[in-house]
Design a protein around this motif. Structure first.
Motif, PDB file in Angstrom:
ATOM      1  N   PHE A 275       0.816  -1.207   0.000  1.00  0.00           N
ATOM      2  CA  PHE A 275       0.000   0.000   0.000  1.00  0.00           C
ATOM      3  C   PHE A 275       0.850   1.258   0.000  1.00  0.00           C
TER       4      PHE A 275
ATOM      5  N   THR B  23      -7.136  -1.949  -1.308  1.00  0.00           N
ATOM      6  CA  THR B  23      -6.685  -2.653  -0.113  1.00  0.00           C
ATOM      7  C   THR B  23      -7.902  -3.026   0.724  1.00  0.00           C
TER       8      THR B  23
ATOM      9  N   LYS C 204      -1.811  -4.377  -1.703  1.00  0.00           N
ATOM     10  CA  LYS C 204      -2.805  -4.053  -2.717  1.00  0.00           C
ATOM     11  C   LYS C 204      -3.427  -5.348  -3.230  1.00  0.00           C
TER      12      LYS C 204
END
Length: 262
Positions: free
Chosen positions: A4, A48, A36
Motif C-alpha cells: 500500500f 486494499t 494491494k
C-alpha cells in the motif's frame, strides 16, 4: 500484489509492526504492511481490503486509490448488499444506478441493497482516495432505504454526549429503513469519550486526521492518521486525542435499528 505504501527493497531496520490482530474482537491495522489486492471490477485502482468476515466483521471495508484513469464500470454491490463510498481526497464521478453524482473531498454516496454503485476518477492527472464499505442488508417489513448523497462539510455538527470539544456527524437518515449508519467523530486535542463503551454494535473506523490513544478491550493503543480500527460487538472501546495541532478524527460505520437475532 505490492505494498500500500509503495515501500520496496531491502528493510532498513528490524522487522516490526504496530498491527494488532485479535479476530472476532478487535484489530489495529497501520498502513505499513498493507498490500494491494486485485478486486474484479476495479480498473486502474489500488485496492486494499481492511475488515472482512475473515477478521470477524459482518461488513467489508476498503481503501481505494483511484489512479488518473481509475474506475469501476462493472458496478460495485449486489442484490441484497448495501454500499457506501466516502472521498478522503480528490474528485470522482459516482452513480447510484443511473443517478449521477459529482463527489469531491468529503463527498459521499450510499446505495441501498440492489442498487449498483459506479465509480470513476475525475481528478485530472491526480489520484483520488476513497473509503469504501459493503454489507448484507437486513430488511425490515414496511421499511426501505433510499439513495443518500452529500458532503461531510455540510453535515450538522453535534456536540457528542453534550461535550463541545467532541463533534459527531451523521451521514444517513435516522429511520428504520436503514440498518446501519456512517459517522465522523472528531476530538479536539485533550478531548475524550465520556466513558468506555460496551455495546452490541460493531465498527470499522478509518482515522482521517490527528493522533490518539484508543482503548480496545481494555488495552490502550496509540493510533494516528491512516490507521484502521476494527471493533467487534461488545469490544470495550474509547479514545482520547493527543497532540496540539489538529483534531483526532475518524469515519466509522455502525449497525443499528435492528433487534438482536436468536
Amino acid at each position: 500484489m505490492g505494498y500500500f505504501n509503495n515501500n520496496t527493497g531491502y528493510p532498513r531496520d528490524l522487522l516490526a509492526s504496530r498491527a494488532v490482530i485479535k479476530r472476532e474482537n478487535y484489530a489495529l491495522i497501520p498502513t505499513d504492511g498493507l498490500v494491494k489486492n486485485i478486486v474484479p471490477g476495479f480498473e486502474e485502482c489500488d485496492v486494499t481490503i481492511l475488515s472482512s468476515p475473515k477478521l470477524g466483521a459482518t461488513f467489508v471495508d476498503y481503501i481505494v486509490t483511484m489512479l488518473p484513469n481509475g474506475r469501476n464500470e462493472a458496478g460495485y454491490g449486489a442484490e441484497g448488499v448495501e454500499t457506501f463510498v466516502y472521498v478522503i481526497d480528490g474528485n470522482i464521478k459516482a452513480s447510484a444506478g443511473e443517478q449521477p453524482f459529482d463527489l469531491s473531498t468529503g463527498g459521499y454516496l450510499y446505495c441501498p441493497a440492489g442498487t449498483m454503485m459506479y465509480l470513476k476518477n475525475n481528478n485530472g492527472d491526480k489520484n483520488s482516495q476513497l473509503f469504501l464499505y459493503k454489507r448484507k442488508y437486513s430488511p425490515l417489513a414496511g421499511h426501505s432505504a433510499e439513495v443518500v448523497s452529500g458532503n461531510a462539510n455540510n453535515l450538522e455538527k453535534i456536540h457528542y454526549e453534550g461535550m463541545s470539544n467532541v463533534i459527531l456527524q451523521d451521514f444517513l437518515p435516522k429511520h428504520l429503513g436503514f440498518d446501519m449508519n456512517m459517522h465522523i467523530l472528531s476530538f479536539e486535542p485533550g478531548a475524550s469519550h465520556g466513558y468506555i463503551e460496551t455495546h452490541i454494535q460493531e465498527h470499522g473506523a478509518y482515522i482521517l486526521s490527528g493522533a490518539g490513544m484508543y482503548n480496545l478491550d481494555n488495552e490502550w493503543i496509540p493510533v494516528k492518521k491512516g490507521d484502521y480500527i476494527f471493533m467487534a460487538a461488545y469490544c470495550l472501546q474509547a479514545g482520547y486525542a493527543v497532540g496540539t495541532d489538529e483534531p483526532f478524527s475518524y469515519i466509522y460505520s455502525k449497525d443499528c435499528n435492528r433487534d438482536a437475532e436468536l
